[in-house]
Scaffold this motif. Structure first.
Motif: not given
Length: 105
Positions: A62-86
Motif C-alpha cells: 500500500a502507498e502510505g500508511t493504512v490506518t484502522s479507520d481506512v481498513l474499517s471503511q474499506t471493509f464496510k464499503k465492500w460488505a455493503m456491495v457484497h451482501p451475498e458474502k455475509w
C-alpha cells in the motif's frame, strides 16, 4: 470516541479475540458488518480490531500508511456491495475486501 481511544479499544478487542474460545471466532461477514456500522463504541472497537488484525496477518502493498479507520471503511464499503458474502466467516470477508483494494499475496 477519539482515534487514539478507538485504537486502544481495537487493540484490546484484538488481544481478547486472540484468546477467545473457538465459538466466538465464528462470526460471519454479516455479523462483522453490523458491528462496524453500529453506533456502539464496542462494535466499532471490535470492527477496528478485527480488520486491523487481519491486515497485520496479510502481506499487502500500500502507498502510505493504512490506518484502522481506512481498513474499517474499506471493509464496510465492500460488505455493503457484497451482501451475498455475509454468510462467509468474517475473516474471509475482510481478506476479500482488503484484496479488492490493495495488492496482496
Amino acid at each position: 470516541m477519539t482515534s487514539a481511544n478507538r485504537l486502544r479499544c481495537a487493540t484490546l478487542v484484538f488481544l481478547a479475540a486472540a484468546t477467545a474460545p473457538a465459538e466466538a471466532l465464528e462470526a460471519t461477514t454479516g455479523d462483522l458488518y453490523k458491528a462496524c456500522v453500529s453506533a456502539s463504541d464496542v462494535g466499532a472497537a471490535y470492527c477496528l480490531g478485527f480488520v486491523t488484525g487481519v491486515w497485520f496477518n496479510m502481506s499487502c502493498t500500500a502507498e502510505g500508511t493504512v490506518t484502522s479507520d481506512v481498513l474499517s471503511q474499506t471493509f464496510k464499503k465492500w460488505a455493503m456491495v457484497h451482501p451475498e458474502k455475509w454468510r462467509d466467516r468474517a475473516g474471509v470477508g475482510v481478506v476479500k475486501a482488503i484484496k479488492s483494494t490493495w495488492s496482496c499475496q
